[in-house]
Design an enzyme around this catalytic site. Structure first.
Site, short mmCIF file in Angstrom:
data_model
loop_
_atom_site.label_atom_id
_atom_site.label_comp_id
_atom_site.label_asym_id
_atom_site.label_seq_id
_atom_site.Cartn_x
_atom_site.Cartn_y
_atom_site.Cartn_z
N CYS A 115 0.81 -1.23 0.00
CA CYS A 115 0.00 0.00 0.00
C CYS A 115 0.84 1.27 0.00
CB CYS A 115 -0.94 -0.01 1.19
SG CYS A 115 -2.01 -1.46 1.17
N HIS A 253 -3.72 7.01 2.64
CA HIS A 253 -4.05 5.68 2.13
C HIS A 253 -5.41 5.29 2.71
CE1 HIS A 253 -4.11 1.58 1.09
NE2 HIS A 253 -3.75 1.11 2.28
N ASN A 283 -10.02 -0.83 0.43
CA ASN A 283 -8.57 -0.62 0.37
C ASN A 283 -8.05 -1.15 -0.97
OD1 ASN A 283 -5.80 -0.77 0.58
ND2 ASN A 283 -5.79 -1.72 2.61
N1 ACO Z 1 -17.38 -9.25 10.91
C1 ACO Z 1 -17.81 -9.47 12.16
N2 ACO Z 1 -16.97 -9.69 13.21
C2 ACO Z 1 -15.66 -9.67 12.94
C3 ACO Z 1 -15.14 -9.45 11.64
C4 ACO Z 1 -16.08 -9.25 10.61
N3 ACO Z 1 -15.70 -9.01 9.33
N4 ACO Z 1 -13.80 -9.49 11.68
C5 ACO Z 1 -13.47 -9.72 12.96
N5 ACO Z 1 -14.58 -9.82 13.71
C6 ACO Z 1 -14.68 -10.09 15.15
C7 ACO Z 1 -13.44 -10.76 15.71
O1 ACO Z 1 -13.48 -12.14 15.53
C8 ACO Z 1 -13.52 -10.33 17.15
O2 ACO Z 1 -14.42 -11.16 17.82
P1 ACO Z 1 -14.10 -11.70 19.30
O3 ACO Z 1 -13.98 -10.48 20.15
O4 ACO Z 1 -15.27 -12.56 19.60
O5 ACO Z 1 -12.79 -12.43 19.16
C9 ACO Z 1 -14.12 -8.94 17.10
O6 ACO Z 1 -14.78 -8.85 15.82
C10 ACO Z 1 -13.08 -7.82 17.16
O7 ACO Z 1 -12.01 -8.14 16.26
P2 ACO Z 1 -10.79 -7.19 16.10
O8 ACO Z 1 -9.79 -7.86 15.21
O9 ACO Z 1 -10.32 -6.73 17.46
O10 ACO Z 1 -11.47 -5.94 15.35
P3 ACO Z 1 -10.83 -4.54 15.05
O11 ACO Z 1 -11.62 -3.48 15.70
O12 ACO Z 1 -9.34 -4.52 15.25
O13 ACO Z 1 -11.11 -4.41 13.49
C11 ACO Z 1 -9.90 -4.56 11.43
C12 ACO Z 1 -10.52 -5.32 12.59
C13 ACO Z 1 -11.02 -3.81 10.72
C14 ACO Z 1 -9.25 -5.54 10.47
C15 ACO Z 1 -8.87 -3.52 11.98
O14 ACO Z 1 -7.98 -4.19 12.86
C16 ACO Z 1 -8.07 -2.88 10.88
O15 ACO Z 1 -8.60 -2.15 10.05
N6 ACO Z 1 -6.74 -3.06 10.88
C17 ACO Z 1 -5.88 -2.50 9.83
C18 ACO Z 1 -6.01 -3.35 8.59
C19 ACO Z 1 -5.37 -2.70 7.38
O16 ACO Z 1 -5.37 -1.49 7.23
N7 ACO Z 1 -4.85 -3.54 6.48
C20 ACO Z 1 -4.31 -3.11 5.21
C21 ACO Z 1 -2.92 -2.60 5.30
S1 ACO Z 1 -2.33 -1.95 3.82
C22 ACO Z 1 -1.45 -3.11 2.91
O17 ACO Z 1 -0.24 -3.03 2.79
C23 ACO Z 1 -2.16 -4.19 2.18
#
Ligand code: ACO
Length: 326
Positions: A115, A253, A283
């Site tokens: 990214c 980004h 993304n």
């Molecule tokens: N739908 C419903 N529930 C979900 C989902 C989903 N899609 N995904 C995870 N959950 C659940 C989890 O299992 C967890 O449940 P639990 O508490 O029972 O274990 C709960 O939701 C919370 O999960 P978290 O992982 O703590 O959720 P978070 O608030 O961190 O959000 C997310 C997850 C959206 C992925 C966030 O961490 C994020 O955006 N991180 C950055 C990702 C990113 O930007 N990646 C691209 C980088 S760029 C590149 O180089 C490609």
């Protein structure tokens, strides 16, 4: 890092026609439109169909940029494609674009940095103009990361979309740009496409063919994203001695609205300072910043001569910011 005498002459972008909404995803994994909107700000994303390649999107994005800048194919000296989802590992996607465009005298290469790729490619392309090696450089960010999604993994399936964005760089006397680039490879394991390269990725150590798949530790990526974007945006602002009031937009980004909101709070800026379109594109990796700039430019949100700040982060970990004027 200061870069002199570079200007942008044309923006362009392209996304696939196919759209996947949060409601579509509800039928594929255990998730909900509410959860995805609240945790990411994403509502829908464009997804390439079978047979659609990264070069297809990159070519149209570049043609659109050349049309805006009134650039002929034989003017292009260099084409850089930032991508981590090339058509193939080789030949470089940039060479496929070069041939399709008919840019007969252009050199071409790919730059792979997930990214952060577009900001790095912009910085590299700008050096060729600054040192007067080349007169006309095309910089493209293009990715079809949905090819590498495990559609049963709800943590990644909701995040990504496909697309390409492009711009044309030429000499512009008196223009001053600033860049700050960085990396922290200790975070490499937190975001990777397993099965995509030479590393032995099976737990037993024995080689086994397997489809390349994105694996992500979302929370670690989130923390790195906020830290690195705040650091790099502050750096280009301080080095350039330009204040935030002189910046018309920060174009980050587009990975997650909550990441952008956290960066905004740390920088103590108003929401209007940021351009956000993650809700409609998800993304799109290396394409996200140039797609956002193209959209903002064509809709009049940013205008010729405006100063804008770009801020990227991603797998590597790597990050980078650029203060550029249009
Ligand atoms: N739908 C419903 N529930 C979900 C989902 C989903 N899609 N995904 C995870 N959950 C659940 C989890 O299992 C967890 O449940 P639990 O508490 O029972 O274990 C709960 O939701 C919370 O999960 P978290 O992982 O703590 O959720 P978070 O608030 O961190 O959000 C997310 C997850 C959206 C992925 C966030 O961490 C994020 O955006 N991180 C950055 C990702 C990113 O930007 N990646 C691209 C980088 S760029 C590149 O180089 C490609």
């Amino acid at each position: 890092m200061k870069v002199n005498n570079v200007g942008i002459y044309g923006w362009g972008s392209c996304v696939p026609e196919g759209v996947v909404t949060n409601f579509d995803l509800e039928g594929m994994v255990l998730t909900s439109d509410d959860w995805i909107r609240e945790r990411t700000g994403i509502i829908k994303r464009h997804v390439a169909c079978r047979g659609e390649k990264t070069s297809n999107l990159a070519i149209i994005a570049l043609q659109n940029a050349m049309e805006m800048g009134n650039i002929k194919p034989d003017e292009l000296d260099l084409i850089i494609v930032a991508t981590s989802s090339p058509d193939m590992l080789f030949p470089a996607t940039a060479c496929i674009v070069q041939d399709a465009i008919g840019a007969k005298k252009a050199a071409a290469f790919d730059l792979s940095l997930a990214c952060s790729g577009f900001v790095y490619a912009l910085c590299v392309g700008a050096q060729f103009i600054q040192n007067e090696a080349y007169r006309c450089v095309a910089v493209i960010g293009a990715d079809i990361l949905t090819r590498f999604i495990d559609w049963s993994d709800r943590k990644t399936a909701i995040l990504f979309g496909d697309g390409a964005g492009a711009c044309i760089l030429k000499y512009k006397p008196g223009n001053e740009w600033w860049f700050f680039l960085g990396s922290d490879g200790s975070g490499a394991d937190h975001l990777k496409i397993i099965g995509s390269g030479s590393s032995d990725y099976t737990p037993s150590g024995s080689f086994q063919k397997r489809l390349p798949t994105i694996q992500m530790n979302g929370q670690e990526v989130f923390k790195f994203a906020v830290r690195s974007m705040v650091k790099s945006v502050k750096n280009v602002i301080n080095e350039s001695r330009i204040s935030f009031e002189d910046i018309s937009k920060i174009i980050p980004h587009q990975a997650n609205k909550r990441i952008i909101e956290s960066v905004r709070k740390y920088l103590n800026l108003k929401s209007e300072k940021f351009y956000i379109n993650v809700d409609r594109f998800g993304n799109t990796s290396a394409a996200s910043i140039p797609i956002a700039i193209d959209e903002a430019y064509r809709s009049g949100v940013i205008k010729p001569n405006d100063k804008i700040v770009l801020a990227a982060f991603g797998a590597g970990f790597a990050f980078g910011s650029g203060l550029i004027s249009l």
